[in-house]
Every structure is written in C-alpha cells, then in structure tokens.
Write a protein that holds these residues in place. Structure first.
Motif, PDB file in Angstrom:
ATOM      1  N   PRO A 134       0.846  -1.207  -0.003  1.00  9.77           N
ATOM      2  CA  PRO A 134      -0.069  -0.038   0.078  1.00  9.77           C
ATOM      3  C   PRO A 134       0.837   1.138  -0.040  1.00  9.77           C
ATOM      4  CG  PRO A 134      -0.955  -1.551   1.649  1.00  9.77           C
ATOM      5  CD  PRO A 134       0.452  -2.173   1.272  1.00  9.77           C
ATOM      6  N   PRO A 135       0.619   1.902  -1.210  1.00  6.83           N
ATOM      7  CA  PRO A 135       1.730   3.209  -0.964  1.00  6.83           C
ATOM      8  C   PRO A 135       1.261   4.081   0.076  1.00  6.83           C
ATOM      9  CG  PRO A 135       0.055   3.109  -2.830  1.00  6.83           C
ATOM     10  CD  PRO A 135       0.119   1.842  -2.198  1.00  6.83           C
ATOM     11  N   ASN A 136       0.188   4.392   0.280  1.00  7.54           N
ATOM     12  CA  ASN A 136      -0.027   5.301   1.398  1.00  7.54           C
ATOM     13  C   ASN A 136       0.594   5.079   2.842  1.00  7.54           C
ATOM     14  OD1 ASN A 136      -1.533   7.078  -0.010  1.00  7.54           O
ATOM     15  ND2 ASN A 136      -3.611   6.063   0.395  1.00  7.54           N
ATOM     16  N   LYS A 137       1.059   3.771   2.976  1.00  7.22           N
ATOM     17  CA  LYS A 137       1.726   3.339   4.109  1.00  7.22           C
ATOM     18  C   LYS A 137       3.184   4.113   4.193  1.00  7.22           C
ATOM     19  CE  LYS A 137      -0.890  -0.357   5.980  1.00  7.22           C
ATOM     20  NZ  LYS A 137      -0.774  -1.785   6.836  1.00  7.22           N
ATOM     21  N   LEU A 138       3.726   3.944   2.916  1.00  2.64           N
ATOM     22  CA  LEU A 138       4.941   4.309   2.745  1.00  2.64           C
ATOM     23  C   LEU A 138       4.986   5.979   2.807  1.00  2.64           C
ATOM     24  CD1 LEU A 138       7.914   3.575   2.053  1.00  2.64           C
ATOM     25  CD2 LEU A 138       7.316   3.814  -0.320  1.00  2.64           C
ATOM     26  N   THR A 150      12.462   8.113   2.833  1.00  2.00           N
ATOM     27  CA  THR A 150      11.934   6.763   3.281  1.00  2.00           C
ATOM     28  C   THR A 150      12.240   5.939   2.328  1.00  2.00           C
ATOM     29  OG1 THR A 150      10.425   8.050   4.720  1.00  2.00           O
ATOM     30  CG2 THR A 150       9.731   5.725   4.143  1.00  2.00           C
ATOM     31  N   ALA A 151      12.717   4.537   2.684  1.00  2.46           N
ATOM     32  CA  ALA A 151      13.072   3.339   1.840  1.00  2.46           C
ATOM     33  C   ALA A 151      12.129   2.340   2.032  1.00  2.46           C
ATOM     34  CB  ALA A 151      14.486   3.009   2.094  1.00  2.46           C
ATOM     35  N   ILE A 179      17.386  -1.223  11.747  1.00  2.00           N
ATOM     36  CA  ILE A 179      16.271  -0.386  11.827  1.00  2.00           C
ATOM     37  C   ILE A 179      15.638  -0.564  13.257  1.00  2.00           C
ATOM     38  CG2 ILE A 179      13.721  -0.164  11.060  1.00  2.00           C
ATOM     39  CD1 ILE A 179      14.451  -1.752   8.265  1.00  2.00           C
ATOM     40  N   ASP A 180      15.356   0.647  13.730  1.00  2.00           N
ATOM     41  CA  ASP A 180      14.539   0.789  14.952  1.00  2.00           C
ATOM     42  C   ASP A 180      13.160   0.864  14.536  1.00  2.00           C
ATOM     43  OD1 ASP A 180      14.223   1.567  17.814  1.00  2.00           O
ATOM     44  OD2 ASP A 180      13.216   3.257  16.915  1.00  2.00           O
ATOM     45  N   HIS A 181      12.542  -0.286  14.828  1.00  2.00           N
ATOM     46  CA  HIS A 181      11.065  -0.481  14.299  1.00  2.00           C
ATOM     47  C   HIS A 181      10.073   0.284  14.896  1.00  2.00           C
ATOM     48  CE1 HIS A 181      12.206  -3.671  11.468  1.00  2.00           C
ATOM     49  NE2 HIS A 181      12.965  -4.198  12.316  1.00  2.00           N
ATOM     50  N   SER A 182      10.449   0.812  16.230  1.00  2.00           N
ATOM     51  CA  SER A 182       9.384   1.635  16.801  1.00  2.00           C
ATOM     52  C   SER A 182       9.374   3.073  16.497  1.00  2.00           C
ATOM     53  CB  SER A 182       9.804   1.780  18.519  1.00  2.00           C
ATOM     54  OG  SER A 182      11.091   2.689  18.398  1.00  2.00           O
ATOM     55  N   THR A 183      10.220   3.291  15.719  1.00  2.00           N
ATOM     56  CA  THR A 183      10.182   4.705  15.042  1.00  2.00           C
ATOM     57  C   THR A 183      10.335   4.782  13.561  1.00  2.00           C
ATOM     58  OG1 THR A 183      12.538   5.041  15.394  1.00  2.00           O
ATOM     59  CG2 THR A 183      11.111   5.710  17.157  1.00  2.00           C
ATOM     60  N   CYS A 184      10.453   3.558  12.814  1.00  2.00           N
ATOM     61  CA  CYS A 184      10.873   3.370  11.442  1.00  2.00           C
ATOM     62  C   CYS A 184      12.241   4.030  11.215  1.00  2.00           C
ATOM     63  CB  CYS A 184       9.987   3.908  10.700  1.00  2.00           C
ATOM     64  SG  CYS A 184       8.147   3.500  10.750  1.00  2.00           S
ATOM     65  N   HIS A 336      21.671  13.369  15.025  1.00  2.00           N
ATOM     66  CA  HIS A 336      21.241  14.768  14.681  1.00  2.00           C
ATOM     67  C   HIS A 336      19.826  14.923  13.951  1.00  2.00           C
ATOM     68  CE1 HIS A 336      25.431  16.030  14.224  1.00  2.00           C
ATOM     69  NE2 HIS A 336      25.668  15.057  13.761  1.00  2.00           N
ATOM     70  N   LYS A 337      19.381  15.986  14.544  1.00  2.00           N
ATOM     71  CA  LYS A 337      17.736  16.183  14.209  1.00  2.00           C
ATOM     72  C   LYS A 337      17.541  16.636  12.823  1.00  2.00           C
ATOM     73  CE  LYS A 337      17.279  17.251  19.071  1.00  2.00           C
ATOM     74  NZ  LYS A 337      18.898  17.416  19.735  1.00  2.00           N
ATOM     75  N   HIS A 338      18.553  17.234  12.377  1.00  2.00           N
ATOM     76  CA  HIS A 338      18.260  17.836  10.831  1.00  2.00           C
ATOM     77  C   HIS A 338      18.162  16.905   9.784  1.00  2.00           C
ATOM     78  CE1 HIS A 338      22.358  18.336  12.186  1.00  2.00           C
ATOM     79  NE2 HIS A 338      22.795  18.181  10.931  1.00  2.00           N
ATOM     80  N   ILE A 339      18.811  15.644   9.973  1.00  5.77           N
ATOM     81  CA  ILE A 339      18.853  14.548   8.847  1.00  5.77           C
ATOM     82  C   ILE A 339      18.104  13.439   9.586  1.00  5.77           C
ATOM     83  CG2 ILE A 339      20.180  13.249   7.209  1.00  5.77           C
ATOM     84  CD1 ILE A 339      20.222  16.291   6.569  1.00  5.77           C
ATOM     85  N   VAL A 340      17.116  12.796   9.171  1.00  3.42           N
ATOM     86  CA  VAL A 340      16.432  11.660   9.290  1.00  3.42           C
ATOM     87  C   VAL A 340      16.220  10.833   8.285  1.00  3.42           C
ATOM     88  CG1 VAL A 340      14.378  10.890  10.502  1.00  3.42           C
ATOM     89  CG2 VAL A 340      15.343  12.928  11.402  1.00  3.42           C
ATOM     90  N   CYS A 341      16.462   9.258   8.447  1.00  4.05           N
ATOM     91  CA  CYS A 341      16.170   8.367   7.517  1.00  4.05           C
ATOM     92  C   CYS A 341      15.422   7.320   7.797  1.00  4.05           C
ATOM     93  CB  CYS A 341      17.716   7.716   6.882  1.00  4.05           C
ATOM     94  SG  CYS A 341      18.740   9.052   6.462  1.00  4.05           S
ATOM     95  N   THR A 342      14.316   7.255   7.401  1.00  8.37           N
ATOM     96  CA  THR A 342      13.131   6.069   7.721  1.00  8.37           C
ATOM     97  C   THR A 342      13.241   4.990   6.848  1.00  8.37           C
ATOM     98  OG1 THR A 342      11.668   7.552   6.734  1.00  8.37           O
ATOM     99  CG2 THR A 342      12.241   7.744   9.053  1.00  8.37           C
ATOM    100  N   ALA A 343      12.651   3.971   7.009  1.00  9.35           N
ATOM    101  CA  ALA A 343      12.504   2.535   6.220  1.00  9.35           C
ATOM    102  C   ALA A 343      11.304   1.818   6.894  1.00  9.35           C
ATOM    103  CB  ALA A 343      13.628   1.778   6.298  1.00  9.35           C
ATOM    104  N   LEU A 344      10.611   1.280   5.877  1.00  7.19           N
ATOM    105  CA  LEU A 344       9.587   0.224   6.160  1.00  7.19           C
ATOM    106  C   LEU A 344       9.943  -1.039   5.634  1.00  7.19           C
ATOM    107  CD1 LEU A 344       6.338   2.360   5.771  1.00  7.19           C
ATOM    108  CD2 LEU A 344       7.208   1.459   7.737  1.00  7.19           C
ATOM    109  N   VAL A 345       9.201  -2.125   5.898  1.00  4.79           N
ATOM    110  CA  VAL A 345       9.583  -3.435   5.498  1.00  4.79           C
ATOM    111  C   VAL A 345       8.255  -3.855   4.896  1.00  4.79           C
ATOM    112  CG1 VAL A 345       9.993  -5.707   5.922  1.00  4.79           C
ATOM    113  CG2 VAL A 345      11.388  -4.127   7.194  1.00  4.79           C
ATOM    114  N   ALA A 346       8.112  -4.217   3.789  1.00  2.00           N
ATOM    115  CA  ALA A 346       6.921  -4.602   3.287  1.00  2.00           C
ATOM    116  C   ALA A 346       6.484  -5.853   3.791  1.00  2.00           C
ATOM    117  CB  ALA A 346       7.019  -4.470   1.628  1.00  2.00           C
TER     118      ALA A 346
END
Length: 481
Positions: A134-138, A150-151, A179-184, A336-346
C-alpha cells in the motif's frame, strides 16, 4: 521526449513527482534484447513497467518521469502511447518518457538528467521493482516524520535468499540492515561484501539505540521517497549509484557532523527553505528513543505501528553477528535532528525485484498466486482432452494438446503446446511453439521461439526467435540465435 496524459476526472495529488528508472538489465540476458527492453519484459503476461504505473496510480501520483536508454525510448513510448494508452487509462496523469544517452548511464546520472523537472518531493523506483504494498503506508511515514528519505525493504523471494552461510561469491547479496522498528528509523544499511568477520557499529548509534535490530534477510526494494533538496545535492555531487552511494551517505549524515559540513548540506537545506535552527524547532524527539517525529504524529498511530512492527518485527539473521564498537572520529552532540532516514518493511501483498533470471521465475510464480482462478485460464484457450493446468497463468488464444501437464508456469498469448508435453515452473512468452513430448522445467522460452518434439530442457533460457532441434537435452544452458 514525449508527454502523454489528459486533464479531467478527480484531481490527483501534486505533493509528489515520481521517477521510474529503466536500466539495461544485463543480468536478464537473454530474456531482453533490442525488441524487448527490460522495462517491457513480460511478467505474468504484462510488461514490467505496467506494475510501477499501477502502483503510482494507486498512490494518486499524477506527474511521472520515465528515464530509459536511447535504444529503448521508441518502444517504451509506443507502449505508453499506443498499447497502454495512458491518456485514457490514467486520465489524470502526465507521463514523460526521457531518453538518456549512452548504455552505461548510472542511476544517479539518470536522476541528474531530470533534476530540472523535479519541483517537489519525489519518489524514485526501478522498473524491476514489483510491488502492491500500500503506497499510502510508505507515503504517510514520509508525511508524518518528514525525513530526508523513506526507503522500502522486503524479505527476499527464494531465489534472492539462497545465500551460502560461509564467505562466497554470493556474499554481496547479503545486506546488514539496522532499523529501529518503534520509530521506522533506518540506522544503517551495509552490503555484505563490505563486511569481513565483524560488523562495525558507531558508538553514537549504540548510545542512542541500545537495542538494534540487525537484519540479514532484508533486501532494498529500490523504492524511495526523497525530500526535494536531495536532488539539488545530488546534482552537484559525483555520486553514481543511488543505492550504493547516495543512500549510505544520507544515512551517515544522521550521526556525522563532520561529513555534513564536508558535503555542505546546510546550504541545500536553506535553499529548500529550512535552516538547521528551523529544523530543530520543528521537530521533537520521540519518547521511544531517537525517533524525531513531527508534532502531528498522533499517539494512536504510533501505538498502531508498535503493535504491527515492534512486537512482530521481520525475521533477523539466525546466526550471531559480532558487533565491533567503533569510536566516532568526530564530536557529535546528539544523533542529528536535521537529517532523518526512515524505512519500512513490506509485510503486506508482494514486493520483489526482477533483476535476474532466477528472480524473474520466482516473481512470475509469486504473481500467479495473486490472480483469481477465473482469470488464470481465459475462455479463448483451447484445451484438448486430458490436459491439466494447475497453478498456472495461460494467455489468450493458446492451444494446449492432449495429456499435456502445465504446473506453476506462465504461458504467453497465442502459444501452441503439443501433446504429452510437461511444463513445470517455467515461463513462455508470446507466440511460442512447444512440440509433442517436450519437457520444460525451470526454463524461460522467449517470444516467437520453438522447442521441437522430445526436447528436455531444465533450467535453461531460450532467446527470442530461436528454434531448438528435436530431442535436445539441455541443462543450465542458454540458447541464442
């Protein structure tokens, strides 16, 4: 370059643009050739490019850039305009097909080619990324957390996951993904060929995230959502690969002030209307440790994600990984608070890449499972007495002879299959002929090819327009004209 699309209907989102990268697909030889570029390789009887366009339509993305090699441009244009008829099928979409010069154009060069057309935050995906996640989840994670990117990651198909436990030539298939799964939060992603006996982990990561989930069974789906400033940064850099260079560098920015200053990131943030101080004040640190989220991130959404992910994370490696604590070589006051990288697992639907012949076969079988029984064998198929078709997709206007067995396979349109033929875990493209008593297992037969009677092919690839003489016994072979 040509643009196709039409106004009308419901207005789609102008929040994002999308870029589909259509590479050469050398690992798919001989399935692709001058007549069938990678983006148009049939997968479950639909060109691969169809799946990305469908995903973007579901996401209601109406501004799409397709970057392809010069030699594939005409055929992709024809597919978009005449076959798919995008102006009618996707009336709200504007699709531009842009050709790159030179067969060796890198993924980063392809993005640089369209940099001046990208005016918003943007999605990048490969033409071999096949998903109905579902694209909206990403996109909602990107909207809520406002990260740099977000990857999407996925668990591998069987063909992707068959990696030797000891060091071997296949070790480059392994990815160490934290991945920290509590925060993506994506903490790092390291290719297996960069790791020897120990996996170095910076102390700044361990200080902020004492418990780190490190996965070796996840794969990068090559589907990313980026902030707009990233394209400005990329345009001025010498980066060649999005996955191998850009993603690791952006991830590294999270905990390295030294690298941030060296790369001059602040000017790109400011050019995008966001200074460091403004970024700091617009975010707050989550109570779960290190996840910097927008104030609109509701507790209910957070708790829902915890239930779905933290308490049921993707499978990690079964073997023990030695972590080598590495002291940071620069002073850092915080993660650092100014660069954040997130990821989800399908975890929903399907998600895989078709970047090799084994993955092509596995992906074909995976898609068969998503098709309703009524659609697997259309009424136009002529089935002789005693033939059996199980867990297979058969194209329009095919003829299947007596006592023929087809299992876990995809048969293209207008194919003719003789008597007493056995086809298992195989793929036939359009207009193929398989004569009596032939046996195909784990084999791909490309368009307009013939396999004559009593042939036995196992784990073979037959290029388009090739005729295999009768009674040929082949195993792990490639047949070309």
């Amino acid at each position: 370059m040509e643009t196709f699309g039409a106004a009308g209907g419901l207005a789609h989102s102008k929040e994002f643009q999308a870029v589909i990268l259509c590479g050469s697909g050398a690992k798919l030889f001989p399935l692709i050739d001058d007549n069938c570029p990678k983006a148009l390789l049939p997968l479950a009887n639909k060109p691969m490019l169809f799946y990305q366009l469908e995903w973007l339509e579901t996401a209601m993305i109406n501004d799409i850039l397709i970057v392809c090699q010069e030699e594939a441009h005409k055929k992709i244009n024809n597919y978009i305009h005449n076959v798919l008829n995008v102006s009618e099928r996707y009336p709200n979409a504007k699709v531009e097909v842009i050709k790159s010069k030179g067969s060796g154009t890198s993924s980063a060069d392809a993005l640089r080619l369209v940099a001046n057309r990208i005016k918003t935050d943007f999605i990048v995906l490969s033409c071999d990324t096949i998903t109905n996640y579902p694209p909206n989840k990403l996109l909602d994670v990107f909207r809520i957390q406002s990260p740099t990117f977000t990857a999407l990651f996925h668990e591998p198909l069987k063909a992707e996951g068959e990696v030797a436990s000891s060091k071997s030539k296949d070790d480059d298939l392994i990815e160490y993904v934290a991945i920290d799964h509590s925060t993506c939060r994506l903490l790092f992603s390291v290719a297996g060929d960069e790791v020897d006996d120990e996996l170095p982990v910076r102390m700044s990561i361990l200080d902020k995230f004492p418990v780190v989930n490190i996965h070796t069974k996840l794969r990068d789906a090559h589907l990313y959502v980026f902030k707009h400033w990233v394209i400005d940064f990329l345009s001025k850099s010498k980066i060649q690969s999005i996955k191998e260079e850009l993603i690791p560098l952006l991830t590294h920015f999270q905990y390295s002030e030294k690298v941030l200053k060296r790369e001059g990131v602040e000017k790109y943030l400011k050019a995008g209307g966001l200074s460091y101080d403004e970024f700091y004040t617009s975010r707050h640190q989550s109570s779960t440790g290190g996840g910097f989220v927008n104030a609109t991130y509701s507790q209910s959404m957070h708790e829902h994600y915890l239930r779905q992910n933290l308490h049921n994370p993707p499978s990690t490696a079964s073997s023990t990984i030695l972590l080598d604590d590495v002291e940071d070589d620069e002073v850092t006051t915080d993660f650092h608070k100014h660069i954040v990288c997130t990821a989800l697992v399908a975890k929903e639907g399907y998600c895989f890449r078709v970047n090799s012949v084994p993955n092509y076969l596995e992906g074909s079988r995976a898609l068969i499972k998503t098709i309703t029984p009524e659609e697997l064998v259309p009424r136009s198929v002529e089935r002789a007495k005693g033939c059996q078709v199980g867990d297979s997709l058969v194209g329009d206007s095919c003829r299947v002879g007596e006592k023929t067995s087809i299992k876990k396979s995809v048969i293209g349109n207008h194919c003719v299959i003789g008597k007493n033929v056995k086809i298992i875990n195989s793929v036939l493209h359009d207009h193929c002929v398989i004569e009596d008593k032939a046996v195909l297992e784990g084999t791909v037969v490309c368009a307009n090819s013939k396999v004559l009677e009593m042939c036995n092919l196992k784990d073979c690839q037959v290029a388009s327009g090739v005729s295999i003489e009768k009674e040929v016994q082949g195993k792990n072979e490639t047949f070309i004209d």
